[in-house]
Design a protein around this motif. Sequence first.
Motif: not given
Length: 161
Positions: A45, A48, A127-128, A156-157
């Motif tokens: 995380e 990201y 989202r991750k 980006t995420v």
Amino acid sequence: MTSHRPFGLPVAALPAVAAVLLAVAGCSPTDATASVPVPSPAAEEAAYCRALHDALPRTLSGFDRSGAEPESDLTAAWGDGAIVLRCGVPRPEKMSDPQAQGVDVNGVGWMLEVQESGGPRFTTTYRKAYVEVTLDKRFAHDSGPLIGLADPVARTVPKSL
């Protein structure tokens, strides 16, 4: 003839008061730094979030990007803390609430929470890494800053479906 003195000040003090007011007015809101608690996400995380940090806009809703204190790739702020972003926050408990309100902005889902301060807080969904954006009361009925953040988040995420 009667002379009025604003705030009971002697007339001779008015130039000094005017100088102080001009000096204060000349201070840019971007000179301030917002105090922002830094999240502590897992390594994936955080990666990201670092990519998001580099992709964030310099200006957002008319505010220049300003410093966040302490400095971190996991946080960003615009203006005098009018807009604060934190990346890698824990999943909000409110996301389990079937009555939670949300909004989709250019393909990025955001859950809405109203804060005691009168401003909204939005957290990305699916989202991750969770990205949280807190807006001050100037944005009580305005999610406009999310428009400028949607593309960098989307790029980006990654989604987590």
